[in-house]
Motif scaffolding. Structure first.
Motif, short mmCIF file in Angstrom:
data_model
loop_
_atom_site.label_atom_id
_atom_site.label_comp_id
_atom_site.label_asym_id
_atom_site.label_seq_id
_atom_site.Cartn_x
_atom_site.Cartn_y
_atom_site.Cartn_z
N GLN A 99 0.83 -1.20 0.00
CA GLN A 99 0.00 0.00 0.00
C GLN A 99 0.87 1.26 0.00
O GLN A 99 0.58 2.23 -0.71
N GLU A 100 1.94 1.24 0.79
CA GLU A 100 2.81 2.41 0.84
C GLU A 100 3.47 2.65 -0.51
O GLU A 100 3.57 3.80 -0.98
N SER A 101 3.93 1.58 -1.16
CA SER A 101 4.56 1.73 -2.47
C SER A 101 3.58 2.29 -3.49
O SER A 101 3.92 3.17 -4.29
N ALA A 102 2.33 1.79 -3.46
CA ALA A 102 1.32 2.28 -4.40
C ALA A 102 1.01 3.75 -4.15
O ALA A 102 0.89 4.55 -5.11
N TYR A 103 0.90 4.14 -2.88
CA TYR A 103 0.57 5.53 -2.59
C TYR A 103 1.72 6.46 -2.98
O TYR A 103 1.50 7.52 -3.57
N ARG A 104 2.96 6.05 -2.67
CA ARG A 104 4.12 6.87 -3.03
C ARG A 104 4.19 7.06 -4.56
O ARG A 104 4.48 8.16 -5.04
N ALA A 105 3.97 5.96 -5.28
CA ALA A 105 4.03 6.05 -6.74
C ALA A 105 2.93 6.96 -7.27
O ALA A 105 3.15 7.77 -8.19
N LEU A 106 1.74 6.86 -6.70
CA LEU A 106 0.62 7.67 -7.16
C LEU A 106 0.84 9.15 -6.82
O LEU A 106 0.46 10.04 -7.58
N VAL A 107 1.46 9.43 -5.68
CA VAL A 107 1.79 10.81 -5.32
C VAL A 107 2.78 11.39 -6.33
O VAL A 107 2.67 12.54 -6.76
N ALA A 108 3.75 10.56 -6.73
CA ALA A 108 4.75 11.02 -7.70
C ALA A 108 4.12 11.27 -9.07
O ALA A 108 4.50 12.22 -9.79
N LEU A 109 3.15 10.43 -9.45
CA LEU A 109 2.53 10.56 -10.77
C LEU A 109 1.37 11.55 -10.78
O LEU A 109 1.02 12.11 -11.82
N GLY A 110 0.73 11.73 -9.64
CA GLY A 110 -0.45 12.58 -9.56
C GLY A 110 -1.72 11.79 -9.81
O GLY A 110 -2.65 11.82 -9.02
N ALA A 111 -1.74 11.04 -10.92
CA ALA A 111 -2.88 10.19 -11.25
C ALA A 111 -2.39 9.10 -12.19
O ALA A 111 -1.42 9.29 -12.95
N ALA A 112 -3.02 7.93 -12.14
CA ALA A 112 -2.62 6.83 -13.01
C ALA A 112 -3.70 5.77 -13.01
O ALA A 112 -4.51 5.68 -12.08
N GLU A 113 -3.71 4.96 -14.05
CA GLU A 113 -4.59 3.80 -14.10
C GLU A 113 -3.94 2.65 -13.35
O GLU A 113 -2.71 2.59 -13.21
N ALA A 114 -4.76 1.73 -12.90
CA ALA A 114 -4.24 0.61 -12.11
C ALA A 114 -3.22 -0.20 -12.89
O ALA A 114 -2.20 -0.65 -12.34
N ALA A 115 -3.47 -0.40 -14.19
CA ALA A 115 -2.54 -1.20 -15.00
C ALA A 115 -1.18 -0.52 -15.09
O ALA A 115 -0.13 -1.18 -14.97
#
Length: 333
Positions: A11-27
């Protein structure tokens, strides 16, 4: 790092990545994290439940990170409230336990002791005692401890800056181990008094005058320990520690550095550490190794101490060191 607020590594890795990207699709996020897409979807749904991410209203299938300052701040506040309630519950339980122990003079013998088996269980229980102490932790430590307080990096990290003051008696051979004095000082923190004897009669840890922990098995067998609660045995173990403590030689463990400018002439912190280790029975070479000093530096400082004390032999220096309070044997009541 965010495990303290309830996030697992995925969960932490997913949140950090999404913060860096701003928005993204699950794939896309799954590809970036090198995770199966179902696992990534599951992590995102869990983050959504905690208010850390949300589904994009503009583009179906996209996920947007919530602002960390707001989202994580809310989780931290909730965590603090939960900790406060847990502390209150722990205090109530502890008070009930003390009342029961005080009134339970007729308790069954098996209620006064518990057996802990397995290396991880013994280490965890010992760490529990150390972290749970509020007033004082007393310990006897052998050269190769089985169940005494672990002088290791993991225990040092978990207890750094936490817990009660320590009184510790170590066997003299601990001081000869690589990094022995530094290991004791680093593992137990700053608020610690250390003394040494030739031989410790038994490994022992006592938290706030009880419970106490002693090993049951020798080396080579599966680690096991006995945790002793309020009883005559606990009083005997406390008496054993105090007897050993009274006869042990104090050690000065600290950051050895340069003397402060402008202070009155006298031994500095390095001098006192050297003197303490010499009185504990270490050779000049061992002292130099423990304090990461040159042998000639140790010998030069010892000579300076002898000149300062006005003596010609090391035996006289030891006597004058006690007389002048350079190695005081102060007892804590």
């Amino acid at each position: 790092m965010l495990g303290a607020i309830g996030l697992d590594a995925r969960q932490e890795s997913a949140y950090r990545a999404l913060v860096a990207l701003g928005a993204a699709e699950a794939a896309d996020l799954a590809h970036r994290l090198a995770l199966p897409e179902p696992d990534t979807e599951r992590a995102l749904r869990q983050l959504e439940h905690q208010g850390l991410v949300a589904r994009s209203s503009a583009c179906r299938g996209r996920w947007v990170a919530a602002p960390p300052g707001v989202a994580l701040g809310a989780l931290l506040t909730r965590q603090r409230h939960e900790l406060e309630r847990a502390e209150l519950a722990a205090a109530v339980l502890a008070e009930g336990y003390r009342a029961e122990a005080a009134a339970g003079a007729g308790s069954a013998a098996h209620d006064l002791v518990e057996v802990v088996t397995g290396a991880s269980a013994v280490a965890h229980r010992c760490l529990q005692l150390r972290l749970g102490a509020a007033e004082e932790v007393c310990a006897l430590v052998t050269g190769r401890p089985v169940a005494a307080p672990g002088l290791d990096d993991e225990a040092a990290e978990k207890t750094a800056g936490r817990g009660a003051p320590y009184r510790v008696v170590v066997e003299r051979r601990v001081l000869s181990l690589p990094g022995g004095t530094a290991g004791v000082s680093a593992a137990l923190g700053g608020d610690v008094q250390v003394r040494t004897v030739e031989r410790v009669p038994a490994e022992l840890v006592i938290a706030d005058r009880g419970p106490a922990m002693v090993p049951l098995t020798g080396r080579g067998a599966e680690p096991a320990a006995l945790v002793v609660h309020a009883s005559g045995l606990l009083e005997s173990l406390s008496g054993l520690f105090e007897a050993v403590w009274r006869e042990a030689l104090p050690l000065r463990l600290g950051a050895h550095g340069m003397p402060e400018e402008g202070r009155a002439p006298g031994p500095d912190a390095v001098d006192l550490e050297i003197l303490s280790l010499l009185l504990a029975g270490l050779t000049d070479a061992s002292v130099a190794k423990q304090l990461d000093l040159g042998l000639r530096t140790v010998q030069r400082r010892v000579k300076g101490l002898m000149e300062l004390a006005g003596v010609t032999t090391r035996l006289q220096l030891g006597w004058h060191a006690y007389r002048r309070g350079w190695v005081a044997r102060e007892l804590r009541e």
